[in-house]
Design a protein around this motif. Structure first.
Motif, PDB file in Angstrom:
ATOM      1  N   ALA A 117       3.905 -12.134   6.233  1.00  0.00           N
ATOM      2  CA  ALA A 117       3.163 -12.182   7.509  1.00  0.00           C
ATOM      3  C   ALA A 117       1.810 -11.498   7.386  1.00  0.00           C
ATOM      4  CB  ALA A 117       3.981 -11.519   8.612  1.00  0.00           C
ATOM      5  N   GLU A 118       0.861 -12.002   8.128  1.00  0.00           N
ATOM      6  CA  GLU A 118      -0.456 -11.382   8.204  1.00  0.00           C
ATOM      7  C   GLU A 118      -0.770 -11.076   9.662  1.00  0.00           C
ATOM      8  OE1 GLU A 118      -3.565 -13.528   6.301  1.00  0.00           O
ATOM      9  OE2 GLU A 118      -2.715 -13.280   4.279  1.00  0.00           O
ATOM     10  N   VAL A 119      -1.141  -9.820   9.918  1.00  0.00           N
ATOM     11  CA  VAL A 119      -1.521  -9.394  11.263  1.00  0.00           C
ATOM     12  C   VAL A 119      -3.046  -9.411  11.333  1.00  0.00           C
ATOM     13  CG1 VAL A 119      -1.351  -7.592  13.011  1.00  0.00           C
ATOM     14  CG2 VAL A 119       0.532  -7.927  11.380  1.00  0.00           C
ATOM     15  N   ALA A 120      -3.583 -10.268  12.197  1.00  0.00           N
ATOM     16  CA  ALA A 120      -5.032 -10.414  12.307  1.00  0.00           C
ATOM     17  C   ALA A 120      -5.641  -9.255  13.087  1.00  0.00           C
ATOM     18  CB  ALA A 120      -5.375 -11.737  12.987  1.00  0.00           C
ATOM     19  N   LYS A 121      -6.958  -9.101  12.963  1.00  0.00           N
ATOM     20  CA  LYS A 121      -7.645  -8.027  13.676  1.00  0.00           C
ATOM     21  C   LYS A 121      -7.502  -8.162  15.186  1.00  0.00           C
ATOM     22  CE  LYS A 121     -11.097  -7.022  10.109  1.00  0.00           C
ATOM     23  NZ  LYS A 121     -12.543  -6.973   9.767  1.00  0.00           N
ATOM     24  N   ASP A 122      -7.353  -9.402  15.665  1.00  0.00           N
ATOM     25  CA  ASP A 122      -7.228  -9.596  17.108  1.00  0.00           C
ATOM     26  C   ASP A 122      -5.801  -9.383  17.606  1.00  0.00           C
ATOM     27  OD1 ASP A 122      -5.834 -11.833  16.299  1.00  0.00           O
ATOM     28  OD2 ASP A 122      -7.149 -13.294  17.278  1.00  0.00           O
ATOM     29  N   GLY A 123      -4.865  -9.071  16.684  1.00  0.00           N
ATOM     30  CA  GLY A 123      -3.483  -8.808  17.078  1.00  0.00           C
ATOM     31  C   GLY A 123      -2.554  -9.985  16.921  1.00  0.00           C
ATOM     32  N   GLY A 124      -3.066 -11.145  16.563  1.00  0.00           N
ATOM     33  CA  GLY A 124      -2.207 -12.290  16.304  1.00  0.00           C
ATOM     34  C   GLY A 124      -1.466 -12.118  14.983  1.00  0.00           C
ATOM     35  N   VAL A 125      -0.358 -12.832  14.833  1.00  0.00           N
ATOM     36  CA  VAL A 125       0.458 -12.722  13.619  1.00  0.00           C
ATOM     37  C   VAL A 125       0.743 -14.122  13.076  1.00  0.00           C
ATOM     38  CG1 VAL A 125       2.617 -11.886  12.613  1.00  0.00           C
ATOM     39  CG2 VAL A 125       1.536 -10.604  14.483  1.00  0.00           C
ATOM     40  N   GLU A 126       0.479 -14.326  11.793  1.00  0.00           N
ATOM     41  CA  GLU A 126       0.778 -15.600  11.146  1.00  0.00           C
ATOM     42  C   GLU A 126       2.016 -15.434  10.271  1.00  0.00           C
ATOM     43  OE1 GLU A 126      -1.491 -19.266   8.822  1.00  0.00           O
ATOM     44  OE2 GLU A 126      -2.473 -17.304   8.997  1.00  0.00           O
ATOM     45  N   LEU A 127       2.999 -16.303  10.481  1.00  0.00           N
ATOM     46  CA  LEU A 127       4.277 -16.236   9.783  1.00  0.00           C
ATOM     47  C   LEU A 127       4.452 -17.460   8.884  1.00  0.00           C
ATOM     48  CD1 LEU A 127       6.520 -15.214  12.815  1.00  0.00           C
ATOM     49  CD2 LEU A 127       5.599 -13.689  11.065  1.00  0.00           C
ATOM     50  N   GLY A 128       5.264 -17.297   7.833  1.00  0.00           N
ATOM     51  CA  GLY A 128       5.582 -18.415   6.964  1.00  0.00           C
ATOM     52  C   GLY A 128       4.519 -18.713   5.931  1.00  0.00           C
ATOM     53  N   LEU A 129       3.647 -17.760   5.652  1.00  0.00           N
ATOM     54  CA  LEU A 129       2.606 -17.965   4.644  1.00  0.00           C
ATOM     55  C   LEU A 129       3.228 -18.013   3.247  1.00  0.00           C
ATOM     56  CD1 LEU A 129      -0.067 -15.565   6.137  1.00  0.00           C
ATOM     57  CD2 LEU A 129      -0.285 -18.048   5.909  1.00  0.00           C
ATOM     58  N   PRO A 130       2.544 -18.630   2.284  1.00  0.00           N
ATOM     59  CA  PRO A 130       3.102 -18.752   0.929  1.00  0.00           C
ATOM     60  C   PRO A 130       3.436 -17.400   0.325  1.00  0.00           C
ATOM     61  CG  PRO A 130       1.160 -20.134   1.172  1.00  0.00           C
ATOM     62  CD  PRO A 130       1.224 -19.274   2.406  1.00  0.00           C
ATOM     63  N   GLN A 131       4.479 -17.391  -0.480  1.00  0.00           N
ATOM     64  CA  GLN A 131       4.878 -16.197  -1.208  1.00  0.00           C
ATOM     65  C   GLN A 131       4.252 -16.255  -2.595  1.00  0.00           C
ATOM     66  OE1 GLN A 131       5.977 -13.394  -1.135  1.00  0.00           O
ATOM     67  NE2 GLN A 131       7.424 -13.050   0.500  1.00  0.00           N
ATOM     68  N   ASP A 132       3.051 -15.733  -2.720  1.00  0.00           N
ATOM     69  CA  ASP A 132       2.316 -15.846  -3.980  1.00  0.00           C
ATOM     70  C   ASP A 132       3.077 -15.218  -5.146  1.00  0.00           C
ATOM     71  OD1 ASP A 132       0.305 -17.162  -2.648  1.00  0.00           O
ATOM     72  OD2 ASP A 132      -0.910 -15.364  -2.331  1.00  0.00           O
ATOM     73  N   ALA A 133       3.752 -14.098  -4.895  1.00  0.00           N
ATOM     74  CA  ALA A 133       4.463 -13.417  -5.973  1.00  0.00           C
ATOM     75  C   ALA A 133       5.636 -14.242  -6.498  1.00  0.00           C
ATOM     76  CB  ALA A 133       4.972 -12.061  -5.496  1.00  0.00           C
ATOM     77  N   ARG A 134       6.095 -15.213  -5.713  1.00  0.00           N
ATOM     78  CA  ARG A 134       7.240 -16.044  -6.116  1.00  0.00           C
ATOM     79  C   ARG A 134       6.817 -17.463  -6.498  1.00  0.00           C
ATOM     80  NH1 ARG A 134      11.239 -12.249  -6.420  1.00  0.00           N
ATOM     81  NH2 ARG A 134      11.260 -10.910  -4.589  1.00  0.00           N
ATOM     82  N   ALA A 135       5.521 -17.758  -6.452  1.00  0.00           N
ATOM     83  CA  ALA A 135       5.045 -19.135  -6.614  1.00  0.00           C
ATOM     84  C   ALA A 135       5.516 -19.767  -7.919  1.00  0.00           C
ATOM     85  CB  ALA A 135       3.519 -19.171  -6.524  1.00  0.00           C
ATOM     86  N   ARG A 136       5.391 -19.053  -9.021  1.00  0.00           N
ATOM     87  CA  ARG A 136       5.773 -19.634 -10.312  1.00  0.00           C
ATOM     88  C   ARG A 136       7.254 -20.001 -10.323  1.00  0.00           C
ATOM     89  NH1 ARG A 136       4.041 -16.718 -15.819  1.00  0.00           N
ATOM     90  NH2 ARG A 136       2.033 -17.346 -14.937  1.00  0.00           N
ATOM     91  N   THR A 137       8.094 -19.127  -9.781  1.00  0.00           N
ATOM     92  CA  THR A 137       9.530 -19.410  -9.749  1.00  0.00           C
ATOM     93  C   THR A 137       9.829 -20.576  -8.819  1.00  0.00           C
ATOM     94  OG1 THR A 137       9.973 -17.062 -10.125  1.00  0.00           O
ATOM     95  CG2 THR A 137      11.811 -18.395  -9.369  1.00  0.00           C
ATOM     96  N   ILE A 138       9.179 -20.608  -7.674  1.00  0.00           N
ATOM     97  CA  ILE A 138       9.425 -21.677  -6.697  1.00  0.00           C
ATOM     98  C   ILE A 138       9.059 -23.041  -7.290  1.00  0.00           C
ATOM     99  CG2 ILE A 138       8.643 -22.645  -4.490  1.00  0.00           C
ATOM    100  CD1 ILE A 138       8.374 -19.719  -3.505  1.00  0.00           C
ATOM    101  N   LEU A 139       7.946 -23.113  -7.989  1.00  0.00           N
ATOM    102  CA  LEU A 139       7.481 -24.392  -8.520  1.00  0.00           C
ATOM    103  C   LEU A 139       8.170 -24.772  -9.834  1.00  0.00           C
ATOM    104  CD1 LEU A 139       3.665 -24.046  -7.763  1.00  0.00           C
ATOM    105  CD2 LEU A 139       5.351 -25.472  -6.565  1.00  0.00           C
ATOM    106  N   GLY A 140       8.933 -23.862 -10.397  1.00  0.00           N
ATOM    107  CA  GLY A 140       9.628 -24.147 -11.647  1.00  0.00           C
ATOM    108  C   GLY A 140      10.962 -24.828 -11.425  1.00  0.00           C
ATOM    109  N   HIS A 141      11.764 -24.862 -12.485  1.00  0.00           N
ATOM    110  CA  HIS A 141      13.096 -25.474 -12.422  1.00  0.00           C
ATOM    111  C   HIS A 141      14.132 -24.383 -12.173  1.00  0.00           C
ATOM    112  CE1 HIS A 141      16.554 -27.964 -13.298  1.00  0.00           C
ATOM    113  NE2 HIS A 141      16.936 -27.085 -14.228  1.00  0.00           N
TER     114      HIS A 141
END
Length: 505
Positions: free
Chosen positions: A160-184
């Motif tokens: 999740a990312e909390v914006a400066k205006d107080g909004g929250v974005e959920l479900g963003l990509p998990q960059d640390a897991r990207a290689r595993t997710i895209l692999g077999h």
């Protein structure tokens, strides 16, 4: 991912009782009590971000948001960096951690993951959001969460990312897991949904469990044609059905689901933005801590992290030094009383509690520590001890704070320790304590035993489900848990109780 809370203690140490660490502040918000050796504005901003995150998760999960007494708020101890957390946890792999305790849930987190000239790939907020998601999971009291869903849920919210205006974005990509997710994946979807346990997996498969858990959670959250399937899956498991059967009932053809996931991970994935206007938060109160409170923080961090017979005497000795310099500070006295109990110095613990109660006769922790001292003394004396007097202190603590789970559990334990059958009000208190702190496995297990002894197998099954499907249980314990669930489903309280008493988790 047990990476959130470990560095706090060593970094907070105070060398002498008279020293006054600079800028210690405490923030109180609706859900948190946060301690930080940081300036007021940083702490206020931090608390507000945590509250925004909490609000966003509760909104998308349609969770209740009751008012909380201080005893039910999550206590967050912030440390300077990830090295401090690692020293406290005695593991370089730990970036932060959460401790579920009936006396109050705790989190230990770094303010920065930059230490020793290097920065971890994990952002501090990512670590906290993952662990706090687990904390919120546990609030859905009797849900049985298989390992993939437990970790997938936490991974989903951790980005999740909390914006400066107080909004929250959920479900963003998990960059640390990207290689595993895209692999077999070597861990099959059927094994994953069938309740694969982290204790039975290789390191690679454990990484896949997190990654595939995130992918599956993300897909099921956004794919409208599969709306409600997770709830049906979890409900079926809670009713005693084997996880793989529950998966086939909820999701249908698992091979078809696997193909859908493979297509999904190669496309552009959606996210969800919760606007600030729909997740308003209450004001955050920030105050500078007293000199005594700042001086005792080193001891308090070590104490709250967890004591043992080797460390308890030193922690108590350090607490005494601070208390000698600040003999009338309630925060110091409460820490001293708890430290003395940990070191089994009952007379000293009771004396500290008495001093605390002289300052405030309704101080909840003072009443609890007084009662704990009296109850430990009763155990030493034996059957002739005045157990009723010891239990009376927990009744007073409950009157001062009706939502204090520790007081309820200790009152119940006061009958068990005396060898007496707990009366209905004590049993009801134990069950209510599980509602208040559902994440504590010890009191949950005691509640299951009590329900079975009371011939209440249906209630016991609901209470036992999170334990039966714990991702940390061994394969043997999970198999035994499934058998116990089956006996409870069949209404066999005696059989379930007998098997439970031989079960190990």
């Amino acid at each position: 991912m047990n990476k959130l809370l470990a560095a706090v203690g060593a970094a907070l140490l105070v060398s002498t009782a008279g020293s006054a660490p600079a800028a210690w502040h405490e923030a109180k918000s609706k859900h948190f009590i946060i301690y930080a050796d940081a300036d007021e504005q940083w702490l206020r901003d931090y608390a507000e971000r945590l509250e925004r995150f909490d609000k966003a998760v509760r909104r998308v999960r349609a969770m209740d948001d009751p008012e909380l007494s201080d005893s039910r708020k999550l206590a967050v101890y912030t440390l300077p960096n990830s090295s401090a957390v690692a020293r406290l946890a005695k593991s370089d792999e730990v970036l932060g951690f959460f401790k579920p305790k009936v006396s109050g849930a705790l989190a230990f987190v770094p303010r920065s993951t930059f230490s020793g000239g290097r920065r971890s790939s994990m952002d501090p907020e990512t670590v906290f959001f993952h662990e706090y998601a687990h904390y919120l999971q546990a609030q859905e009291a009797n849900r049985a969460w298989p390992a993939w869903l437990r970790e997938g849920f936490a991974e989903f919210f951790s980005s999740a990312e909390v914006a400066k205006d107080g909004g929250v974005e959920l479900g963003l990509p998990q960059d640390a897991r990207a290689r595993t997710i895209l692999g077999h994946f070597t861990l099959s979807l059927e094994d994953l949904l069938g309740g694969a346990s982290r204790r039975t997996l290789s390191d690679k498969q454990t990484d896949e469990l997190y990654a595939q858990g995130w992918l599956l959670t993300h897909y099921l959250a956004f794919e409208q044609s599969r709306k409600g399937q997770i709830a049906r899956y979890v409900t079926s498991i809670g009713e005693g059905h084997p996880p793989v059967d529950a998966a086939r009932t909820a999701f249908g053809d698992l091979k078809a689901l696997d193909r859908e996931l493979d297509r999904y991970k190669r496309g552009k994935m959606p996210s969800l933005t919760i606007e600030a206007r729909v997740i308003p938060i209450a004001p955050v109160e920030v105050r500078q801590m007293t000199l005594g409170e700042a001086a005792i923080m080193k001891v308090r961090v070590r104490l709250k992290h967890g004591n043992n017979t080797q460390t308890a005497p030193d922690v108590a000795a350090d607490a005494r030094k601070v208390a000698a310099a600040y003999p009338s500070d309630p925060f110091v006295l409460a820490t001293l009383a708890e430290a003395e109990i940990g070191a089994r110095n009952l007379a000293a613990a009771e004396a500290a509690a008495d001093r605390l109660l002289t300052l405030n006769p309704k101080h909840v922790q003072g009443l609890i520590f007084k009662g704990r001292s009296r109850m430990e003394l009763a155990r030493r004396v034996g059957p002739s001890a005045d157990w009723k007097e010891a239990r009376s202190w927990f009744l007073r603590a409950n009157a001062a704070d009706n939502d204090n789970a520790e007081a309820l559990v200790l009152f119940y334990n006061g009958f068990v320790g005396a060898g007496e059958e707990p009366p209905k009000n004590a049993v009801d208190g134990l069950l209510f304590a599980v509602e208040l702190v559902p994440q504590d496995p010890a009191i949950r297990m005691e509640a299951v035993r009590r329900l079975l002894r009371g011939k209440r197998p249906s209630e016991a099954r609901e209470m036992f489900a999170p334990i039966a499907f714990s991702p940390h249980a061994s394969a043997a314990a999970r198999a035994k848990g499934a058998s116990i669930m089956g006996l409870m489903t069949a209404g066999d309280s005696n059989g379930a109780f007998a098997l439970l008493m031989g079960a190990s988790q």
